[in-house]
Design an enzyme around this catalytic site. Structure first.
Site, mmCIF file in Angstrom:
data_model
loop_
_atom_site.group_PDB
_atom_site.id
_atom_site.type_symbol
_atom_site.label_atom_id
_atom_site.label_comp_id
_atom_site.label_asym_id
_atom_site.label_seq_id
_atom_site.Cartn_x
_atom_site.Cartn_y
_atom_site.Cartn_z
ATOM 1 N N GLU A 1 18.832 42.968 -7.342
ATOM 2 C CA GLU A 1 20.144 42.431 -7.723
ATOM 3 C C GLU A 1 20.748 43.247 -8.866
ATOM 4 O O GLU A 1 21.961 43.494 -8.914
ATOM 5 C CB GLU A 1 20.021 40.956 -8.111
ATOM 6 N N LYS B 1 10.087 29.758 -6.433
ATOM 7 C CA LYS B 1 10.972 30.918 -6.396
ATOM 8 C C LYS B 1 10.267 32.247 -6.612
ATOM 9 O O LYS B 1 9.324 32.354 -7.391
ATOM 10 C CB LYS B 1 12.045 30.773 -7.479
ATOM 11 N N SER C 1 11.374 31.310 -11.295
ATOM 12 C CA SER C 1 12.427 30.456 -11.843
ATOM 13 C C SER C 1 11.813 29.576 -12.917
ATOM 14 O O SER C 1 10.657 29.180 -12.821
ATOM 15 C CB SER C 1 13.016 29.589 -10.732
ATOM 16 N N HIS D 1 28.658 43.758 11.318
ATOM 17 C CA HIS D 1 29.257 42.499 10.838
ATOM 18 C C HIS D 1 28.192 41.499 10.401
ATOM 19 O O HIS D 1 28.430 40.296 10.429
ATOM 20 C CB HIS D 1 30.132 41.859 11.920
#
Ligand code: ARG
Length: 460
Positions: free
Chosen positions: A291, A284, A278, A157
């Protein structure tokens, strides 16, 4: 203009939009090597069977070799008016060797020809992807070996559940990839029968030798039913199913990479090679490759769905619908190949942060199960009761805002008088991990043994 292949029956040419919807050369040109290999095998068989003269067979084979070289050198002009790869090759063969080219299509149809070409292509794709999955396993095994004893939280979980080792966690993916390879191998074994010689659908009256062409093209045997041979694409469906499952595995792993890079985790670090910055936020370092792997599973699943839907309810035998089998299959194979390469690259690129991983095990009373197990083992109380006692200890620690191991002996004994200070031994994450010695468990020695097994099983 009338078509050079069936011009006998047709007087006029196609509407422009007919040409566009009908032509497959834009994508089936990728089948050129398979098409030429199939034609060479067919030509040689026609020669052996006495259907075409030895001289014509020689001309045909030499011409096909020339075409192969032209295509590979980028010198071949693919023509949309010639519809597909088969007619592009045959038409060029006619230019090169003249009328002998017209004998190649004896006892053959584009229906068995495309079934053959596509199956050969899928078989090659299976082989290439198997190599890549093996390479990803190799990368995972190396990293797992270095971290067989690196403690991290195991989650259920997405809540810290029990401590495991990073190596053990990585090995889970080695096993998944092992089954992915197994599914591909199963599909390959089942698909490895040749459709060539089924002709249009009914077989042929020429004395062909389907066993000869099957053997020449690396098949185990010819397919037993000519109608089946030209109509089914279940081999592509099996390939796509295996590919979809593999891409699900990769997407789950990719998601974990994203998490492990995220603030709050920072379990691993990827270098500049696998991250992007970024345009506005200088701090970043985004795990874009992971992804994208996560996202791209959708394309592979989509491809499987596409082909299932194309085939659903299609009557035997060939229908042009089946031309729409290729683009999704190509896309799935390309996507999975890219995802596997990116994952192998990231696994080789990543550095783990054992301190951060260990620090994360401080949270969530991760050794609560060890406490309960100790009560069962040492005091002989039933597990259910031990679970309740432990639950009360956890609540107490939670109220006090401390770790389980920080409760005093008196506090623990208030929940069960039989508890002694030997309990503190099992409350450390290292003891917890080391105690999981059951086969397939996370104890570091066990993980090392499974890594050795896996090297033997998967990389030999
Ligand atoms: N381009 C076709 C395909 O991909 C080849 C087979 C054509 N056969 C036919 N009967 N029109 O399926």
């Amino acid at each position: 203009a009338a078509n050079p292949l069936w011009g006998g029956r047709f007087a006029a040419g196609h509407a422009a939009v007919m040409e566009r919807i009908n032509a497959s050369i834009g994508f089936d040109r990728r089948l050129y090597a398979q098409d030429i290999a199939g034609s060479k095998a067919h030509a040689r068989m026609l020669g052996k069977a006495g259907i075409v003269s030895a001289e014509d067979v020689e001309r045909i084979v030499a011409g096909l070799d020339t075409i192969l070289a032209e295509i590979e050198a980028g010198k071949f002009e693919f023509k949309i008016a010639l519809e597909d790869i088969h007619m592009n090759v045959e038409s060029r063969l006619t230019e090169l060797i003249g009328p002998a080219a017209g004998r190649l299509h004896t006892a053959r149809s584009r229906n068995d020809q495309i079934a053959l070409d596509f199956k050969l292509w899928v078989r090659d794709a299976v082989d290439g992807l198997d190599e890549q999955m093996k390479d990803l396993q190799a990368a995972l095994l190396d990293l797992a070996e270095r971290h067989a004893g690196t403690v991290m939280p195991g989650y259920t979980h997405l809540q810290a559940a029990q401590p495991v080792t990073f190596g053990h966690h990585l090995m889970a993916y080695v096993e998944m990839l092992g089954r992915d390879r197994g599914r591909m191998a199963d599909a390959r074994r089942r698909m490895n029968e040749s459709p060539l010689g089924a002709a249009a659908l009914a077989g042929t009256s020429f004395p062909i030798d389907r066993h000869m062409t099957a053997a020449a093209l690396g098949f185990d045997r010819p397919m037993a039913n000519s109608l089946d041979a030209v109509s089914d694409r279940d081999y592509a469906l099996e390939f796509l199913s295996a590919a979809a499952i593999a891409s699900i595995h990769l997407s789950r792993f990719a998601e974990e990479i994203v998490l492990w890079c995220a603030d709050g985790f920072k379990f691993i670090r990827l270098t500049d090679a696998y991250t992007t910055g970024s345009s506005i936020m200088p701090q970043k370092r985004n795990p874009d490759a992971a992804e994208l792997v996560r996202a791209k599973a959708g394309r592979v699943i989509g491809a499987l769905n596409s082909l299932l839907i194309v085939l659903k309810g299609l009557p035997l035998t060939y229908g042009k619908d089946m031309q729409d089998d290729k683009e999704p299959t190509f896309e799935a194979a390309d996507t999975l190949s890219l995802a596997l390469a990116a994952m192998a690259g990231m696994v080789r690129d990543m550095t783990a942060d054992p301190e951060r991983m260990r620090a994360a095990t401080d949270k969530g009373f991760i050794t609560a199960t060890d406490l309960a197990d100790w009560l069962v083992r040492t005091l002989g109380i039933p597990f259910r009761e031990a679970h309740h006692v432990t639950g009360r200890c956890v609540r107490k620690a939670e109220d006090r805002g401390c770790a389980l191991a920080e409760l005093s002996l008196a506090e623990l004994q208030a929940e069960h008088p039989g508890i002694t200070d030997a309990i503190y031994d099992v409350l450390t994450v290292d003891r917890s991990v080391a105690s999981r010695t059951s086969f397939g468990g996370t104890a570091p020695d066990g993980v090392r043994a499974r890594i050795a097994d896996a090297r033997e099983k998967y990389l030999a």
